[in-house]
Design a protein around this motif. Sequence first.
Motif, mmCIF file in Angstrom:
data_model
loop_
_atom_site.group_PDB
_atom_site.id
_atom_site.type_symbol
_atom_site.label_atom_id
_atom_site.label_comp_id
_atom_site.label_asym_id
_atom_site.label_seq_id
_atom_site.Cartn_x
_atom_site.Cartn_y
_atom_site.Cartn_z
ATOM 1 N N SER A 270 0.848 -1.199 0.000
ATOM 2 C CA SER A 270 0.000 0.000 0.000
ATOM 3 C C SER A 270 0.880 1.244 0.000
ATOM 4 N N ALA A 271 0.273 2.350 -0.433
ATOM 5 C CA ALA A 271 0.993 3.632 -0.467
ATOM 6 C C ALA A 271 -0.004 4.765 -0.290
ATOM 7 N N GLU A 272 0.503 5.877 0.257
ATOM 8 C CA GLU A 272 -0.320 7.080 0.372
ATOM 9 C C GLU A 272 0.565 8.290 0.096
ATOM 10 N N TRP A 273 0.092 9.136 -0.808
ATOM 11 C CA TRP A 273 0.804 10.359 -1.170
ATOM 12 C C TRP A 273 0.035 11.549 -0.583
ATOM 13 N N HIS A 274 0.636 12.261 0.337
ATOM 14 C CA HIS A 274 0.019 13.432 0.977
ATOM 15 C C HIS A 274 0.366 14.665 0.138
ATOM 16 N N LEU A 275 -0.638 15.311 -0.395
ATOM 17 C CA LEU A 275 -0.408 16.389 -1.356
ATOM 18 C C LEU A 275 0.127 17.660 -0.707
ATOM 19 N N PRO B 96 -9.088 8.864 -3.670
ATOM 20 C CA PRO B 96 -8.657 10.084 -2.981
ATOM 21 C C PRO B 96 -9.107 10.084 -1.518
ATOM 22 N N VAL B 97 -8.333 10.723 -0.665
ATOM 23 C CA VAL B 97 -8.700 10.931 0.733
ATOM 24 C C VAL B 97 -9.019 12.417 0.893
ATOM 25 N N LEU B 98 -10.232 12.736 1.334
ATOM 26 C CA LEU B 98 -10.710 14.119 1.381
ATOM 27 C C LEU B 98 -10.564 14.690 2.787
ATOM 28 N N ASP B 99 -10.309 16.001 2.824
ATOM 29 C CA ASP B 99 -10.249 16.668 4.120
ATOM 30 C C ASP B 99 -11.651 17.087 4.540
ATOM 31 N N ALA B 100 -11.760 17.805 5.660
ATOM 32 C CA ALA B 100 -13.078 18.191 6.177
ATOM 33 C C ALA B 100 -13.845 19.080 5.220
ATOM 34 N N GLY B 101 -13.118 19.840 4.373
ATOM 35 C CA GLY B 101 -13.805 20.699 3.417
ATOM 36 C C GLY B 101 -14.117 20.047 2.099
ATOM 37 N N GLY B 102 -13.800 18.756 1.957
ATOM 38 C CA GLY B 102 -14.105 18.034 0.722
ATOM 39 C C GLY B 102 -13.024 18.116 -0.330
ATOM 40 N N ALA B 103 -11.898 18.747 0.018
ATOM 41 C CA ALA B 103 -10.792 18.830 -0.938
ATOM 42 C C ALA B 103 -9.906 17.594 -0.807
ATOM 43 N N THR B 104 -9.223 17.268 -1.891
ATOM 44 C CA THR B 104 -8.351 16.098 -1.890
ATOM 45 C C THR B 104 -7.121 16.362 -1.048
ATOM 46 N N GLU B 105 -6.951 15.556 -0.027
ATOM 47 C CA GLU B 105 -5.826 15.714 0.890
ATOM 48 C C GLU B 105 -4.675 14.777 0.521
ATOM 49 N N SER B 106 -5.018 13.591 0.087
ATOM 50 C CA SER B 106 -3.995 12.617 -0.286
ATOM 51 C C SER B 106 -4.610 11.577 -1.224
ATOM 52 N N MET B 107 -3.757 10.754 -1.801
ATOM 53 C CA MET B 107 -4.198 9.643 -2.636
ATOM 54 C C MET B 107 -3.650 8.348 -2.044
ATOM 55 N N TRP B 108 -4.529 7.411 -1.827
ATOM 56 C CA TRP B 108 -4.166 6.150 -1.189
ATOM 57 C C TRP B 108 -4.381 5.010 -2.175
ATOM 58 N N THR B 109 -3.449 4.070 -2.266
ATOM 59 C CA THR B 109 -3.548 2.967 -3.231
ATOM 60 C C THR B 109 -3.166 1.653 -2.577
ATOM 61 N N VAL B 110 -3.708 0.585 -3.142
ATOM 62 C CA VAL B 110 -3.289 -0.787 -2.840
ATOM 63 C C VAL B 110 -2.747 -1.383 -4.129
ATOM 64 N N VAL B 111 -1.548 -1.961 -4.068
ATOM 65 C CA VAL B 111 -0.876 -2.504 -5.245
ATOM 66 C C VAL B 111 -0.705 -4.010 -5.059
ATOM 67 N N ARG B 112 -1.135 -4.752 -6.041
ATOM 68 C CA ARG B 112 -1.034 -6.215 -5.987
ATOM 69 C C ARG B 112 -0.200 -6.716 -7.152
ATOM 70 N N ASP B 113 0.798 -7.541 -6.856
ATOM 71 C CA ASP B 113 1.652 -8.131 -7.890
ATOM 72 C C ASP B 113 0.937 -9.350 -8.469
ATOM 73 N N VAL B 114 0.513 -9.252 -9.742
ATOM 74 C CA VAL B 114 -0.223 -10.346 -10.392
ATOM 75 C C VAL B 114 0.587 -10.940 -11.544
ATOM 76 N N THR B 115 1.908 -10.839 -11.474
ATOM 77 C CA THR B 115 2.752 -11.270 -12.587
ATOM 78 C C THR B 115 2.593 -12.764 -12.864
ATOM 79 N N GLU B 116 2.749 -13.580 -11.816
ATOM 80 C CA GLU B 116 2.667 -15.026 -12.035
ATOM 81 C C GLU B 116 1.278 -15.441 -12.500
ATOM 82 N N LEU B 117 0.271 -14.769 -11.950
ATOM 83 C CA LEU B 117 -1.100 -15.094 -12.349
ATOM 84 C C LEU B 117 -1.309 -14.832 -13.827
#
Length: 481
Positions: free
Chosen positions: A115-120, A197-218
Amino acid sequence: MAAASRLPRAAGPHAPQQPERSAVATLLGQIARLRGSLEAVRRETIAAAGDAEEAELRWQRALCDLAARQLDCLTVQLGQLRSGHPVDADREEGAGPEGLFPADPLDRPQPRVGSAEWHLLSDIVDWSDDLFDIFGRDPGDGPLSLDDLPSWFDPADQPRLTAMVTDCLVDGKPIDGEFRIRRPDGAPRTLHVVGEPVLDAGGATESMWTVVRDVTELRRSRRTVRESESALQRERHFAAAERRIAQELHESVLPPWHGAVHLPAGDPAALTVAGHHFPAAADTPVSGVWYDALPLPGGDTLLGVGDVAGRGVPAAAGMTMLLGALRGMALGGTDPAALLGRANELLEVSAQPVLVGTVCCRYDPAARTLRWARAAHVSPLLFRAGSGRPLTAPEGVLLGATADTSYAQVSEPLQPGDLLLLHTAGLGARSPEPARERLLALAPRFAAAPGAQDCLRAVVEEFGGGRRGDDACVLVARVTG
């Protein structure tokens, strides 16, 4: 996560099953129940989160989504298995369970989910340890920023990734797609990325959060499955085409007449003959069996059956070549023993040598005499006055087995009303009882039959029907005068 403990366990190998349901149907039912329980866990997770957006709760929700995706994929695959259709991986969305496809044993174990999260606002980037392993990046080098991230992806995938990230940050659209990367060690990997996106109290984008799955063998395993299915399909088409060609070649050289015929034509004082080909099952290649009855100059008739070793086009082609040679030499006046000797010489110089078992007979209606020879084949049967017996067999090896061999010939006097029956070895292949004994038991029916066609019908009733593993031929000839 705590909520995951509420999921029911799958039934073990000794769990009771309803006898009327198949194993696949039982699995589908279990998956449907598990899918419902998983959805309940997901709702509880969302309710527990409320307005909070803690990373742990987002992680739990993402795992629920991944598990639901896998269960849905497994349901599709099991449904195709139950209906007999091959799995079409291209139509499946998302990642399926690895258990359905074997992993490449040469690959070292790879982490599956990070997982990763980028705080803008703060430019802080959080990566899980597993994500560093997926990218093959040293944690000491730190996580990748959003600006540096696309350069790790395949150039063909970079525009799509950039567009999805922009849509997520600007318009709040979720990310869901597969992308290819090349790690520093040169190993290409395929990643399934989901994010939001992860929103702040005012509805603006505060960060982007992702889940990454390695599906190479599949994905690699699925490509192998698709390639194997394509190769199998090509082999099936080739086998079907080969069988069709062999079948047409085989049918083109068998006698064209149907029902009983007089030989020579128009001479009721000679022979009435009838023949039948018992084809093998539809999925069995055609063999090189044949029967033949040919009027010869001077009033004689050539009778014969035979079997070329092998199956498919080579056997049918060998039968066509040999039968043409036998007919041509018989029309030139060659007797059966000499005819087999010359046929053996022909096979010795053939570009594709084969082994052939055959019986060759020449009937002289003026003397009511049958002259015949054989090449390692079952003897003809003679039926007279309600009983039958095999003719005494002369010596003779398989055609094509050895050079410089000769064949013996014998003569058998016939009488009006006699029935001569020739057949190939595969006639009784579907029964443990020898074909000869079953044929001899038909003697009373032959005696009561008015003609050769009725005698042949009795043989077909005795040996026809059901699934046959080998071709067979039978020829009957009744002396009518």
